[in-house]
Design an enzyme around this catalytic site. Structure first.
Site, PDB file in Angstrom:
ATOM      1  N   ARG A  13       0.501  -1.188  -0.184  1.00 34.09           N
ATOM      2  CA  ARG A  13       0.094  -0.334  -0.015  1.00 34.09           C
ATOM      3  C   ARG A  13       0.488   1.179  -0.341  1.00 34.09           C
ATOM      4  NH1 ARG A  13      -2.601  -3.234   3.729  1.00 34.09           N
ATOM      5  NH2 ARG A  13      -4.554  -4.000   2.124  1.00 34.09           N
ATOM      6  N   LYS A  37       3.104  11.767 -10.965  1.00 38.73           N
ATOM      7  CA  LYS A  37       1.617  10.765 -11.748  1.00 38.73           C
ATOM      8  C   LYS A  37       2.503   9.683 -12.378  1.00 38.73           C
ATOM      9  CE  LYS A  37      -1.665  14.227 -13.802  1.00 38.73           C
ATOM     10  NZ  LYS A  37      -1.697  15.078 -15.362  1.00 38.73           N
ATOM     11  N   GLU A  46       8.877  19.036 -25.281  1.00 36.54           N
ATOM     12  CA  GLU A  46       7.887  19.267 -23.702  1.00 36.54           C
ATOM     13  C   GLU A  46       8.339  20.520 -23.727  1.00 36.54           C
ATOM     14  OE1 GLU A  46       5.496  17.127 -22.618  1.00 36.54           O
ATOM     15  OE2 GLU A  46       5.005  15.799 -24.120  1.00 36.54           O
ATOM     16  N   LYS A  96       7.528  23.420 -13.319  1.00 38.17           N
ATOM     17  CA  LYS A  96       6.127  22.025 -13.463  1.00 38.17           C
ATOM     18  C   LYS A  96       5.508  22.452 -11.973  1.00 38.17           C
ATOM     19  CE  LYS A  96       4.229  17.841 -14.017  1.00 38.17           C
ATOM     20  NZ  LYS A  96       5.179  16.570 -14.829  1.00 38.17           N
ATOM     21  N   GLU A 138      -4.779  17.562 -10.118  1.00 40.76           N
ATOM     22  CA  GLU A 138      -5.931  18.694 -11.243  1.00 40.76           C
ATOM     23  C   GLU A 138      -7.323  17.778 -11.575  1.00 40.76           C
ATOM     24  OE1 GLU A 138      -3.527  16.675 -15.546  1.00 40.76           O
ATOM     25  OE2 GLU A 138      -5.069  17.142 -16.295  1.00 40.76           O
ATOM     26  N   ARG A 182      -3.685  22.351 -13.238  1.00 41.08           N
ATOM     27  CA  ARG A 182      -2.499  21.075 -14.163  1.00 41.08           C
ATOM     28  C   ARG A 182      -2.840  20.291 -15.187  1.00 41.08           C
ATOM     29  NH1 ARG A 182       0.204  16.165 -10.685  1.00 41.08           N
ATOM     30  NH2 ARG A 182       1.330  15.512 -12.278  1.00 41.08           N
ATOM     31  N   ASN A 221      -1.546  19.535 -20.399  1.00 44.23           N
ATOM     32  CA  ASN A 221      -2.282  19.566 -21.717  1.00 44.23           C
ATOM     33  C   ASN A 221      -1.953  19.797 -22.676  1.00 44.23           C
ATOM     34  OD1 ASN A 221      -2.259  16.737 -20.292  1.00 44.23           O
ATOM     35  ND2 ASN A 221      -4.720  17.524 -19.589  1.00 44.23           N
ATOM     36  N   HIS A 230      -1.693  18.183 -26.555  1.00 42.69           N
ATOM     37  CA  HIS A 230      -1.663  16.668 -26.014  1.00 42.69           C
ATOM     38  C   HIS A 230      -2.625  16.205 -26.818  1.00 42.69           C
ATOM     39  CE1 HIS A 230       1.075  17.363 -23.313  1.00 42.69           C
ATOM     40  NE2 HIS A 230       1.324  15.963 -23.423  1.00 42.69           N
ATOM     41  N   HIS A 266      -1.955  12.690 -28.497  1.00 43.43           N
ATOM     42  CA  HIS A 266      -3.023  11.477 -28.403  1.00 43.43           C
ATOM     43  C   HIS A 266      -3.619  10.856 -29.947  1.00 43.43           C
ATOM     44  CE1 HIS A 266      -3.084  12.666 -23.969  1.00 43.43           C
ATOM     45  NE2 HIS A 266      -1.891  11.886 -24.484  1.00 43.43           N
ATOM     46  N   HIS A 283       6.358  10.319 -28.249  1.00 44.20           N
ATOM     47  CA  HIS A 283       5.384  11.368 -27.986  1.00 44.20           C
ATOM     48  C   HIS A 283       5.339  13.318 -27.667  1.00 44.20           C
ATOM     49  CE1 HIS A 283       2.310  12.757 -25.015  1.00 44.20           C
ATOM     50  NE2 HIS A 283       2.822  13.424 -24.789  1.00 44.20           N
TER      51      HIS A 283
END
Ligand code: NAD
Ligand code: GLY
Length: 389
Positions: free
Chosen positions: A125, A147, A189, A241, A251, A261, A265, A268, A272, A285
């Site tokens: 956990r 993340k 990025e 960041k 987010e 946040r 993106n 993005h 994607h 990416h």
């Protein structure tokens, strides 16, 4: 060496990002001060390529600080950031006999970092973990902010957690072995972070890229100057960041302001779609984000939000990142259909991150973008000017 501190509401309530040439040598010492004092067993998760280059340095530093490190190497590549690898990573943590006060070290790019972070948040956990990012993209973005994720067959990053690291150790020296394409993807990025949220950061990134291209100094002094500037730029990127993450740690779904946040993106939505229609084979990416920023920029101009001269500057900056794979031969209808399935949609509608100006984003619902404007923006952005062919 530079330090950036991230302060959080969640635990750990703060952590340090350490940036500099050769910081890998300090890994053991940093682990000693940021992990529980009882920590002894450390599980390094990496892949063969990165471990072959930097594994011994990491192990040596950890041993010298009194830890007993063990390692597990995942298969290389985005397609292995999946539940099967996650299962193997968890089995490794169990076989390594880790206790709750021990820790996990992610040594690699964003793929390793995301998977190791997720494994560390699930095993017992939650175990403390350290990020040692070795790609530019992971150093300025993926390793900061907590993340973690693996991909599911339905799409990227669909299963994950928020698990903040105890420390991030960025050794800029590791970028020397990074392939050019990976660097270009990372620079895209970096441009994204400035364009979406900070004009000074955009300018600093742009200046660095332009000076690198136009370098006229003798090699040794240019290398020294570039190393110092690179360190400063990575620190500025991390600080940016961190600032966004500190303002919106998880987010929040309801937030659509220019400090949320979600602005990270930027580019993005189209990225994607490009990755999906090319089955993740053509673009790194960050390269797809390069095109995605241009599409969002064109839409922003079309809606009267962004001045065309700022879009030109953005295009210039993306061009300086390195040549991108071509995108002008892709099926526009397939891209538009993939765009409609962006997982970042809320209430069934895609939210686009657009620009009011360089450094200030605006979140716009897809229903406010006319299909004709979207089609024209895709065509304009995918022109050959930026591509390798
Ligand atoms: P990556 O991890 O696949 O690394 C790219 C390639 O470079 C790999 O082949 C890797 O083995 C190799 N490599 C890594 N370091 C090297 C080095 N120093 N020298 C030589 N080769 C090296 O790709 P990436 O671009 O670092 O990360 C992409 C991943 O990051 C994606 O899965 C994306 O979803 C994730 N990501 C996560 C976040 C987040 O906030 N968690 C943010 C952005 C991206
Ligand atoms: N890379 C986007 C985020 O961390 O939120």
């Amino acid at each position: 060496m530079r330090h950036v501190r991230v302060r959080l509401k969640a635990r750990p309530s703060q952590y340090e990002i350490i940036i500099g040439e050769g910081t890998l040598r300090a890994l053991g010492e940093v682990a000693r001060r940021s992990l529980p004092s009882t920590a002894r067993h450390l599980a390094i998760i990496s892949n063969e390529r990165v471990f072959g280059l930097y594994g011994q340095a990491a192990i040596g530093s950890l041993r010298a600080a009194g830890f007993a490190p063990q390692s597990w190497l995942m298969n290389e590549g985005e397609r292995h950031k999946n539940l099967r690898s996650l299962g193997r990573a968890l089995e490794f943590l169990s076989e390594a006999g880790l206790e709750r006060s021990d820790g996990v070290v992610a040594l690699g790019g964003g793929v390793v970092g995301d998977l190791a972070g997720l494994a560390s948040s699930l095993y017992l956990r939650g175990l403390p973990f350290l990020q040692v990012p070795t790609t530019l993209l992971a150093q300025i973005d993926a390793s900061v902010g907590g993340k973690t994720a693996v991909n599911l067959s339905a799409g990227k990053n669909l299963a994950g957690t928020f698990q903040q690291p105890r420390a991030v150790i960025i050794d800029t020296h590791t970028l020397e072995t990074l392939p050019r394409r990976e660097l270009a993807a990372g620079w895209c990025e970096a441009v994204k972070q400035g364009a979406a949220g900070s004009r000074p950061l955009f300018d600093q990134t742009y200046r660095f890229l332009r000076e690198q291209r136009e370098e006229t100094l003798p090699r040794a002094s240019a290398a020294r100057r570039t190393a110092a500037q690179l360190e400063g730029l990575i620190a500025a990127q991390c600080a940016f960041k961190a600032r966004v993450v500190m303002g919106d740690e998880r987010e929040e779904i309801g937030r659509t302001d220019h400090l949320s946040r979600r602005i990270l993106n930027f580019g993005h939505t189209t990225a994607h779609a490009l990755e999906a229609v090319t089955r993740y084979k053509r673009f790194r990416h960050g390269e797809a984000v390069g095109y995605g920023m241009l599409v969002a920029g064109q839409v922003s101009v079309g809606l009267g939000l962004l001045d065309p001269s700022e879009l030109e500057l953005l295009r210039d900056a993306i061009g300086l990142c390195g040549p991108l794979p071509r995108a002008d031969d892709l099926d526009e209808q397939a891209i538009r259909s993939a765009l409609a399935h962006d997982k970042k949609s809320t209430g069934g509608h895609v939210k686009w991150v657009l620009l009011e100006r360089l450094g200030r984003a605006r979140i716009v619902d897809e229903r406010d973008i006319a299909p004709r404007l979207l089609r024209a923006s895709l065509r304009a952005a995918f022109s050959r000017r930026l591509s390798r062919t």
